[in-house]
Scaffold this active site. Structure first.
Site, short mmCIF file in Angstrom:
data_model
loop_
_atom_site.label_atom_id
_atom_site.label_comp_id
_atom_site.label_asym_id
_atom_site.label_seq_id
_atom_site.Cartn_x
_atom_site.Cartn_y
_atom_site.Cartn_z
N ALA A 135 27.13 16.59 33.89
CA ALA A 135 27.48 15.70 34.79
C ALA A 135 28.16 16.72 35.90
O ALA A 135 29.21 17.24 35.65
CB ALA A 135 28.43 14.54 34.56
N GLY A 151 37.38 15.58 38.41
CA GLY A 151 36.38 15.70 37.18
C GLY A 151 35.72 14.45 37.02
O GLY A 151 35.64 13.63 37.84
N ASN A 152 35.21 14.22 35.70
CA ASN A 152 34.18 13.01 35.51
C ASN A 152 34.47 12.65 34.14
O ASN A 152 34.78 13.24 33.21
CB ASN A 152 32.71 13.10 35.95
CG ASN A 152 32.40 14.22 35.28
OD1 ASN A 152 31.84 14.33 34.04
ND2 ASN A 152 31.59 15.48 36.14
N ARG A 153 33.58 11.60 33.70
CA ARG A 153 34.01 10.89 32.30
C ARG A 153 32.81 11.56 31.12
O ARG A 153 32.97 11.09 30.31
CB ARG A 153 33.51 9.58 32.34
CG ARG A 153 34.66 8.63 33.12
CD ARG A 153 34.23 7.11 33.23
NE ARG A 153 34.86 6.57 34.15
CZ ARG A 153 35.94 5.66 34.09
NH1 ARG A 153 36.63 5.69 33.10
NH2 ARG A 153 36.42 4.88 35.14
N SER A 154 32.03 12.41 31.79
CA SER A 154 31.00 12.92 30.61
C SER A 154 31.77 13.64 29.29
O SER A 154 32.56 14.20 29.53
CB SER A 154 30.15 13.84 31.27
OG SER A 154 29.08 14.40 30.27
#
Ligand code: CTP
Length: 434
Positions: free
Chosen positions: A297, A229-232
């Protein structure tokens, strides 16, 4: 301090003489007689924590729900409802003259009708008649009352006069009813009020437009337990949705991993998980869209194989140590291509985001310019990220890129303030009569 009401060219920005977001403001908080009056206490807290001076002006009926002592204790200021109290202070004029913003939450159908009629039969309505600062009205009532043509006509009248009437939220109402008419989340009311205080007026010129916004981040499944995943946080996409919905648009958020965020009132949420889900949802929602914004993102790659059971470390073919990846579709580019092929309306304005870091070779802005050329979208909002900047932060800033124009600086501010600037740029690109 009184904000001016001059309009800036044909766009949605009203220029005020107030630009310092952090200076304390005089907020008049009007409270009408509905059950949601208790939520006004959260708003008083919100403004006080921000350092603002809050003067609560309830109607007489509001005091049936929350007592004057509660508002006085929370705000630290006296509470009066009638123009005949503290007459020597000429309150019916002074309160409105000294206000930097008047926020009315909740606003009942009756109060909205009295405001539309220009009445001045209590301190709150008199204050609204006197005030020349931004006025934000957050309605709360039963769905039938909100939908009634009398209320709708009154709301139109207020909007025509430059008052920002927020869309009510959808959900549980008093008793067993559910529908449109809930008071918008107090955090959202405060955020919209601060956007107006920063000089960005949210007019209602987007009624009838469909806006599709992707928000949050995609998650690419590895096995039943893990994902990439990502930090958005999704906050910028949600702020865009809030502002677009209050501009009257029909807003759909295609959201990845944003369950913690309150749903912006007036917007519909469609949840997705992976980049492939996101592409399918965006392609479908964009078929009849007027504006599409890719704020999500998106993972550029996904695991080539999704394991059916939990992957174990230390096995001979340690797949966890050397993940094989395949490229995800570039959704923004595919939407631009779909518009060329007629699957997305020609008139649709497509907006992308670029979260960049500068390095020894180029600045973040230079990288954003390259990306803008590569993606083919109409507007690109670029900001610098990394080292705690932007991702998950309350405030943001950056540049708006448009073809054949110099980059436009986006003033530092809350995600709603940034959203208002992006939507003002988009507004200039909407075909007349759209
Ligand atoms: N985007 C997209 N599909 C992808 C990747 C990104 O639609 N597979 C969109 C994002 O939503 C954003 C814009 O493209 O609006 C730029 O995203 P960004 O991650 O900054 O760019 P990338 O194309 O992934 O390029 P890079 O990661 O190499 O900087």
């Amino acid at each position: 301090m009184v904000a001016g009401r001059g309009s800036c060219h044909a766009c949605t920005v009203r220029l005020c003489d107030v630009t310092d977001l952090n200076s304390p403001r005089n907020i008049v908080l009007g409270v009408a007689g509905g059950i949601a009056a208790y939520k006004a206490c959260h708003l008083v807290r919100n403004f006080k924590e921000h350092g603002d001076n809050v003067r609560v002006v309830p109607t007489q009926s509001a005091l049936n729900f929350v007592g004057a002592a509660t508002f006085e204790a929370l705000s630290g200021n006296p509470v009066s409802t009638s123009v005949f109290e503290a007459v020597e202070d000429v309150q019916h004029v002074a309160v409105g003259q000294e206000a930097d913003a008047v926020v009315i939450a909740p606003a009942t159908a009756d109060l909205i009708a009295r405001l539309a009629a220009g009445r001045a039969d209590d301190l709150l309505t008199a204050t609204v008649l006197v005030a020349t600062c931004p006025i934000i009205v957050a309605p709360a009532m039963h769905t039938e009352m909100w939908n009634n043509p009398a209320t709708q006509d009154n709301v139109k009248t207020l909007r025509r006069r430059g008052i920002t009437v927020m869309e009510p939220a959808h959900g549980r109402l008093t008793g067993k009813d559910t529908g449109a008419g809930r008071l918008p989340d107090p955090e959202q009311i405060a955020a919209i009020a601060r956007t107006e205080l920063a000089g960005f007026h949210i007019d209602h010129s987007w009624a009838g437009l469909k806006v599709v916004i992707s928000a949050g981040g995609t998650q690419e499944e590895l096995d039943p337990v893990r994902y990439l995943g990502n930090r958005s946080s999704g906050r910028q996409g949600y702020a865009l949705a809030e502002v677009a919905a209050h501009k009257g648009a029909d807003v759909t958020i295609v959201a990845g991993n944003t369950a913690e965020l309150p749903v912006p009132s007036g917007a519909t949420i469609r949840n997705i998980v992976s980049a492939q889900d996101l592409e399918a949802a965006m392609r479908e929602e964009s078929r009849d869209a007027d504006i599409v914004i890719m704020a999500a993102a998106v993972a550029d790659y996904r695991p080539a194989n999704v394991a059916e059971s939990k992957m174990k470390k230390g096995k001979a073919d340690d797949a966890l140590a050397t993940l094989e990846m395949v490229e995800n579709p570039d959704i923004l580019k595919s939407l631009v291509a779909a518009r060329e092929e007629g699957e997305v309306p020609q008139k649709c304005v497509i907006v992308g985001f670029a979260a960049e870091t500068g390095d020894g070779d180029s600045s973040a802005l230079d990288y954003a310019k390259e990306k803008f050329a590569r993606k083919g979208c109409d507007v690109l909002m670029a900001n610098e990220v990394g080292r705690g900047v932007t991702f998950g932060q309350e405030n943001s800033e950056g540049w708006i890129l448009r073809r054949n124009e110099e980059p436009q600086r986006v003033e530092h501010g809350s995600k709603q303030v940034v959203a208002a600037q992006i939507l003002a740029a988009v507004n200039e690109m909407i075909e007349p009569g759209n």
